[in-house]
Design a protein around this motif. Structure first.
Motif, PDB file in Angstrom:
ATOM      1  N   GLY A 374       0.801  -1.219   0.000  1.00  0.00           N
ATOM      2  CA  GLY A 374       0.000   0.000   0.000  1.00  0.00           C
ATOM      3  C   GLY A 374       0.831   1.265   0.000  1.00  0.00           C
ATOM      4  N   ILE A 375       2.043   1.186  -0.557  1.00  0.00           N
ATOM      5  CA  ILE A 375       2.950   2.332  -0.601  1.00  0.00           C
ATOM      6  C   ILE A 375       2.796   3.053  -1.940  1.00  0.00           C
ATOM      7  CG2 ILE A 375       5.394   3.009  -0.652  1.00  0.00           C
ATOM      8  CD1 ILE A 375       5.980   0.633   1.180  1.00  0.00           C
ATOM      9  N   LEU A 376       2.827   4.376  -1.915  1.00  0.00           N
ATOM     10  CA  LEU A 376       2.856   5.166  -3.144  1.00  0.00           C
ATOM     11  C   LEU A 376       4.311   5.279  -3.586  1.00  0.00           C
ATOM     12  CD1 LEU A 376       1.529   6.941  -5.297  1.00  0.00           C
ATOM     13  CD2 LEU A 376       1.695   8.881  -3.710  1.00  0.00           C
ATOM     14  N   ALA A 377       4.632   4.732  -4.759  1.00  0.00           N
ATOM     15  CA  ALA A 377       6.033   4.693  -5.185  1.00  0.00           C
ATOM     16  C   ALA A 377       6.112   4.632  -6.700  1.00  0.00           C
ATOM     17  CB  ALA A 377       6.758   3.495  -4.578  1.00  0.00           C
ATOM     18  N   THR A 378       7.240   5.077  -7.224  1.00  0.00           N
ATOM     19  CA  THR A 378       7.518   4.977  -8.656  1.00  0.00           C
ATOM     20  C   THR A 378       8.796   4.162  -8.845  1.00  0.00           C
ATOM     21  OG1 THR A 378       8.852   6.998  -8.715  1.00  0.00           O
ATOM     22  CG2 THR A 378       6.482   7.243  -9.088  1.00  0.00           C
ATOM     23  N   ILE A 379       8.916   3.548 -10.025  1.00  0.00           N
ATOM     24  CA  ILE A 379      10.122   2.812 -10.396  1.00  0.00           C
ATOM     25  C   ILE A 379      10.685   3.408 -11.673  1.00  0.00           C
ATOM     26  CG2 ILE A 379      11.056   0.603 -11.182  1.00  0.00           C
ATOM     27  CD1 ILE A 379       9.038  -0.815  -9.438  1.00  0.00           C
ATOM     28  N   VAL A 380      11.972   3.682 -11.650  1.00  0.00           N
ATOM     29  CA  VAL A 380      12.666   4.160 -12.847  1.00  0.00           C
ATOM     30  C   VAL A 380      14.062   3.563 -12.801  1.00  0.00           C
ATOM     31  CG1 VAL A 380      13.414   6.288 -11.689  1.00  0.00           C
ATOM     32  CG2 VAL A 380      13.344   6.210 -14.174  1.00  0.00           C
ATOM     33  N   GLY A 381      14.573   3.167 -13.959  1.00  0.00           N
ATOM     34  CA  GLY A 381      15.853   2.481 -13.885  1.00  0.00           C
ATOM     35  C   GLY A 381      16.729   2.623 -15.107  1.00  0.00           C
ATOM     36  N   LEU A 391      11.330   5.363  -5.876  1.00  0.00           N
ATOM     37  CA  LEU A 391      11.039   6.576  -5.101  1.00  0.00           C
ATOM     38  C   LEU A 391       9.818   6.287  -4.252  1.00  0.00           C
ATOM     39  CD1 LEU A 391      11.377   9.553  -4.328  1.00  0.00           C
ATOM     40  CD2 LEU A 391       9.969  10.131  -6.334  1.00  0.00           C
ATOM     41  N   LEU A 392      10.011   6.241  -2.935  1.00  0.00           N
ATOM     42  CA  LEU A 392       8.946   5.952  -1.983  1.00  0.00           C
ATOM     43  C   LEU A 392       8.447   7.256  -1.389  1.00  0.00           C
ATOM     44  CD1 LEU A 392      11.160   3.234  -0.445  1.00  0.00           C
ATOM     45  CD2 LEU A 392       8.969   2.666  -1.459  1.00  0.00           C
ATOM     46  N   LEU A 393       7.142   7.469  -1.419  1.00  0.00           N
ATOM     47  CA  LEU A 393       6.528   8.680  -0.873  1.00  0.00           C
ATOM     48  C   LEU A 393       5.790   8.302   0.411  1.00  0.00           C
ATOM     49  CD1 LEU A 393       5.148  10.110  -4.226  1.00  0.00           C
ATOM     50  CD2 LEU A 393       7.258  10.742  -3.057  1.00  0.00           C
ATOM     51  N   PHE A 394       6.082   9.014   1.494  1.00  0.00           N
ATOM     52  CA  PHE A 394       5.525   8.631   2.792  1.00  0.00           C
ATOM     53  C   PHE A 394       5.554   9.821   3.738  1.00  0.00           C
ATOM     54  CE2 PHE A 394      10.012   8.356   3.114  1.00  0.00           C
ATOM     55  CZ  PHE A 394      10.361   8.536   4.439  1.00  0.00           C
ATOM     56  N   ASP A 398       5.073  10.174  10.664  1.00  0.00           N
ATOM     57  CA  ASP A 398       4.263   9.066  11.149  1.00  0.00           C
ATOM     58  C   ASP A 398       5.167   7.851  11.365  1.00  0.00           C
ATOM     59  OD1 ASP A 398       2.608   6.873  11.475  1.00  0.00           O
ATOM     60  OD2 ASP A 398       1.128   7.539  10.006  1.00  0.00           O
ATOM     61  N   PRO A 399       5.406   7.462  12.619  1.00  0.00           N
ATOM     62  CA  PRO A 399       6.294   6.315  12.889  1.00  0.00           C
ATOM     63  C   PRO A 399       5.865   5.043  12.172  1.00  0.00           C
ATOM     64  CG  PRO A 399       5.825   7.521  14.907  1.00  0.00           C
ATOM     65  CD  PRO A 399       4.925   8.097  13.855  1.00  0.00           C
ATOM     66  N   ALA A 400       4.559   4.843  12.021  1.00  0.00           N
ATOM     67  CA  ALA A 400       4.073   3.630  11.358  1.00  0.00           C
ATOM     68  C   ALA A 400       4.465   3.633   9.883  1.00  0.00           C
ATOM     69  CB  ALA A 400       2.557   3.515  11.510  1.00  0.00           C
ATOM     70  N   GLU A 401       4.367   4.801   9.240  1.00  0.00           N
ATOM     71  CA  GLU A 401       4.741   4.880   7.821  1.00  0.00           C
ATOM     72  C   GLU A 401       6.252   4.743   7.651  1.00  0.00           C
ATOM     73  OE1 GLU A 401       3.215   7.368   4.891  1.00  0.00           O
ATOM     74  OE2 GLU A 401       1.250   7.638   5.808  1.00  0.00           O
ATOM     75  N   ILE A 402       7.008   5.308   8.578  1.00  0.00           N
ATOM     76  CA  ILE A 402       8.463   5.146   8.516  1.00  0.00           C
ATOM     77  C   ILE A 402       8.824   3.667   8.641  1.00  0.00           C
ATOM     78  CG2 ILE A 402      10.636   5.595   9.718  1.00  0.00           C
ATOM     79  CD1 ILE A 402       9.544   8.344  10.440  1.00  0.00           C
ATOM     80  N   THR A 405       7.951   1.833   5.453  1.00  0.00           N
ATOM     81  CA  THR A 405       8.878   2.183   4.374  1.00  0.00           C
ATOM     82  C   THR A 405      10.217   1.485   4.571  1.00  0.00           C
ATOM     83  OG1 THR A 405       7.789   4.329   4.093  1.00  0.00           O
ATOM     84  CG2 THR A 405      10.014   4.098   3.198  1.00  0.00           C
ATOM     85  N   GLU A 406      10.724   1.489   5.805  1.00  0.00           N
ATOM     86  CA  GLU A 406      12.009   0.838   6.053  1.00  0.00           C
ATOM     87  C   GLU A 406      11.902  -0.676   5.915  1.00  0.00           C
ATOM     88  OE1 GLU A 406      14.042   2.161   9.544  1.00  0.00           O
ATOM     89  OE2 GLU A 406      14.649   3.990   8.528  1.00  0.00           O
ATOM     90  N   ALA A 407      10.762  -1.234   6.244  1.00  0.00           N
ATOM     91  CA  ALA A 407      10.577  -2.677   6.063  1.00  0.00           C
ATOM     92  C   ALA A 407      10.597  -3.024   4.576  1.00  0.00           C
ATOM     93  CB  ALA A 407       9.263  -3.126   6.697  1.00  0.00           C
ATOM     94  N   PHE A 408       9.970  -2.179   3.765  1.00  0.00           N
ATOM     95  CA  PHE A 408      10.032  -2.388   2.314  1.00  0.00           C
ATOM     96  C   PHE A 408      11.473  -2.302   1.829  1.00  0.00           C
ATOM     97  CE2 PHE A 408      10.535  -0.524  -1.859  1.00  0.00           C
ATOM     98  CZ  PHE A 408       9.815  -1.400  -2.657  1.00  0.00           C
ATOM     99  N   MET A 409      12.204  -1.294   2.315  1.00  0.00           N
ATOM    100  CA  MET A 409      13.599  -1.128   1.920  1.00  0.00           C
ATOM    101  C   MET A 409      14.411  -2.375   2.243  1.00  0.00           C
ATOM    102  SD  MET A 409      14.839   1.712   0.619  1.00  0.00           S
ATOM    103  CE  MET A 409      16.463   1.649   1.338  1.00  0.00           C
ATOM    104  N   ALA A 410      14.190  -2.937   3.408  1.00  0.00           N
ATOM    105  CA  ALA A 410      14.921  -4.144   3.804  1.00  0.00           C
ATOM    106  C   ALA A 410      14.611  -5.294   2.859  1.00  0.00           C
ATOM    107  CB  ALA A 410      14.572  -4.515   5.243  1.00  0.00           C
ATOM    108  N   ARG A 411      13.339  -5.423   2.478  1.00  0.00           N
ATOM    109  CA  ARG A 411      12.960  -6.502   1.556  1.00  0.00           C
ATOM    110  C   ARG A 411      13.557  -6.271   0.171  1.00  0.00           C
ATOM    111  NH1 ARG A 411       8.044  -5.530   4.116  1.00  0.00           N
ATOM    112  NH2 ARG A 411       7.158  -4.510   2.266  1.00  0.00           N
ATOM    113  N   LEU A 412      13.562  -5.024  -0.282  1.00  0.00           N
ATOM    114  CA  LEU A 412      14.128  -4.707  -1.599  1.00  0.00           C
ATOM    115  C   LEU A 412      15.597  -5.085  -1.663  1.00  0.00           C
ATOM    116  CD1 LEU A 412      14.066  -3.349  -4.401  1.00  0.00           C
ATOM    117  CD2 LEU A 412      14.492  -1.163  -3.243  1.00  0.00           C
ATOM    118  N   ASN A 413      16.341  -4.715  -0.636  1.00  0.00           N
ATOM    119  CA  ASN A 413      17.764  -5.022  -0.624  1.00  0.00           C
ATOM    120  C   ASN A 413      18.011  -6.519  -0.492  1.00  0.00           C
ATOM    121  OD1 ASN A 413      19.595  -2.433  -0.581  1.00  0.00           O
ATOM    122  ND2 ASN A 413      17.773  -1.916   0.598  1.00  0.00           N
TER     123      ASN A 413
END
Length: 469
Positions: A374-381, A391-394, A398-402, A405-413
């Motif tokens: 449920g994250i608003l984001a774009t992909i460009v490469g 690009l993640l927009l958040f 809001d600690p919950a959104e942070i 977002t960081e959980a998504f970042m961990a999964r991406l990496n």
């Protein structure tokens, strides 16, 4: 990026006070301690918190740099090189305080050797200014990270960009450096020869070191001839996978495409709104070909056939300079276009890179993760070398959104590393990706630390970046 990696280091208050006094006397108005100057030199284009230096010195010569290094080394005070401030991972933050060295006034082109296709510049020269200077020589510097970054900063972060698929990255285009080391002396890492087997490759050691091993005072670069003909085009695809598969086939067939950029549906929506264009809001490739009239026409036709094989819409080709400029301006403004989708939110731009054969899989899984989260984001490469950005927009209040977002970042990496990729293809590590670098190269980090301690025993060159000591 991870907030946990942005930690404050131990401050050497006595040493900092001494250095500030000495530099004020030595540099006069070229040394500033005002709040606004310090804030400008801790800027990060991210949500990482700013960590201000204690002073900013505007260096103008290598002798200035040597003087600053000797003073700071004597008092064990950190130094943070500053080019244009366009880095994304907290590279110019000062977690232990210290002195920011602003290179904007070291902006001279020292020499151009047109016959040898190389030039030497001071580190504050920007990419656009260099190409303007070179225009009458028929040469250009091809590395294009999008931002008008400084050459010194690009070398320090091992930058690349839209042209990397054909011309390589900074590691391929830096022939030599001069660097001020911890003893305040300037060394040269290589000569201008195109190759050498003489000793350690110190040039490659400092390229990508992010200012943690020494301070660059000049850069010798490879140049390229301006192509006789340039053609560009846009092509929309039914899915991200289809677009990625077209990229993979283009590269595997050896078509020497100069740029091949991937934009997902959300990014195309943002581009249309921001740049007032009317492209199909579907996964899209922007491509460019360099060469002669005949070779560019052939490459464009070959790509058109590949695109059709993967169900693409009509390939919109142009060799018109103004139309090409409009196309690539829209691509370079992709970050700001994405931010404009939700101006009230903060943006976090990150990148990973995977082997080209895994690109379609990695991008498709990432897009599904964005949707499911449920994250608003774009992909460009920079799809031609397997490198893509999210690009993640958040709401960074809001600690919950942070946390989301960081959980998504961990999964991406983790996803990129599982596919034998890297946590960053071009942004660098800085502060924001230290934990991911540890996952990627864990057993190699002790070797990196030993190099750091050997060249910078007091940890005064851009401390708190790349890894923890």
């Amino acid at each position: 990026m991870a907030l946990k990696d942005v930690v404050a280091g131990t401050r050497n208050e006595e040493g900092i006070a001494a250095v500030v006094g000495i530099l004020k006397q030595r540099f006069g108005e070229r040394f500033q301690t005002g709040q606004s100057f310090r804030e400008q030199h801790s800027h990060t284009t991210s949500y990482l918190p700013a960590q201000l230096p204690d002073g900013v010195v505007f260096v103008e010569t290598a002798e200035d740099v040597k003087a600053v290094v000797k003073v700071c080394a004597a008092h064990r005070v950190p130094m943070i090189p500053f080019g244009t401030g366009s880095s994304l991972e907290g590279h110019v933050n000062a977690p232990s305080g210290g002195i920011s060295l602003d290179f904007s006034r070291m902006n001279k082109v020292i020499s151009v050797n047109a016959e040898d296709l190389d030039c030497t510049v001071e580190p504050g020269v920007t990419r656009e200014d260099l190409n303007t200077y070179l225009r009458d020589t028929g040469l250009f510097f091809p590395i294009d990270p999008g931002a008008n970054a400084s050459i010194g900063g690009m070398a320090s972060t091992r930058a690349s960009g839209t042209n990397a698929v054909r011309y390589g990255t900074m590691k391929d285009n830096v022939l030599a450096l001069t660097v001020v080391t911890a003893d305040g002396e300037e060394i040269r890492t290589a000569q201008r020869a195109r190759k050498s087997s003489a000793g350690y490759d110190l040039t490659r050691l400092f390229v990508g070191a992010e200012g943690t091993l020494g301070i660059i005072t000049s850069v010798t670069l490879r140049l390229q001839g301006i192509p006789a003909k340039i053609g560009s085009g846009v092509c929309a695809f039914p899915s991200l996978k289809a677009a990625c598969d077209a990229v993979i086939m283009t590269i595997q067939l050896g078509i020497p495409v100069a740029r091949i950029e991937l934009l997902d549906e959300m990014q195309m929506k943002a581009v249309n709104a921001y740049s007032q264009l009317s492209y199909a809001e579907k996964p899209t490739l922007f491509v460019e070909f360099h060469g002669t009239e005949e070779t560019v026409a052939l490459q464009a036709e070959q790509f058109k056939e590949i695109a059709a094989e993967f169900g693409a819409d009509e390939f919109q080709y142009t060799a018109n300079a103004e139309e090409r400029a409009q196309l690539w301006k829209a691509r370079h403004n992709a970050y700001w276009a994405g931010r404009a989708l939700a101006p009230e939110l903060n943006g976090l731009s990150t990148d990973v890179c995977v082997p080209i054969s895994r690109l379609a899989e990695c991008v498709a899984e990432t897009q599904a993760d964005i949707r499911d989260s449920g994250i608003l984001a774009t992909i460009v490469g920079h799809a031609g070398d397997g490198n893509f950005h999210v690009l993640l927009l958040f709401n960074d209040k809001d600690p919950a959104e942070i946390a989301r977002t960081e959980a998504f970042m961990a999964r991406l990496n983790a996803r990129a590393l599982a596919m034998e990729g890297t946590c960053t293809g071009e942004h660098g590590v800085g502060q924001g990706k230290m934990s991911y670098l540890e996952q990627e190269l864990g057993s190699a980090l002790p070797v990196m630390r030993s190099i750091k301690k050997s060249l910078d025993p007091d940890n005064i060159f851009n401390p708190g970046k790349i890894f923890r000591l």
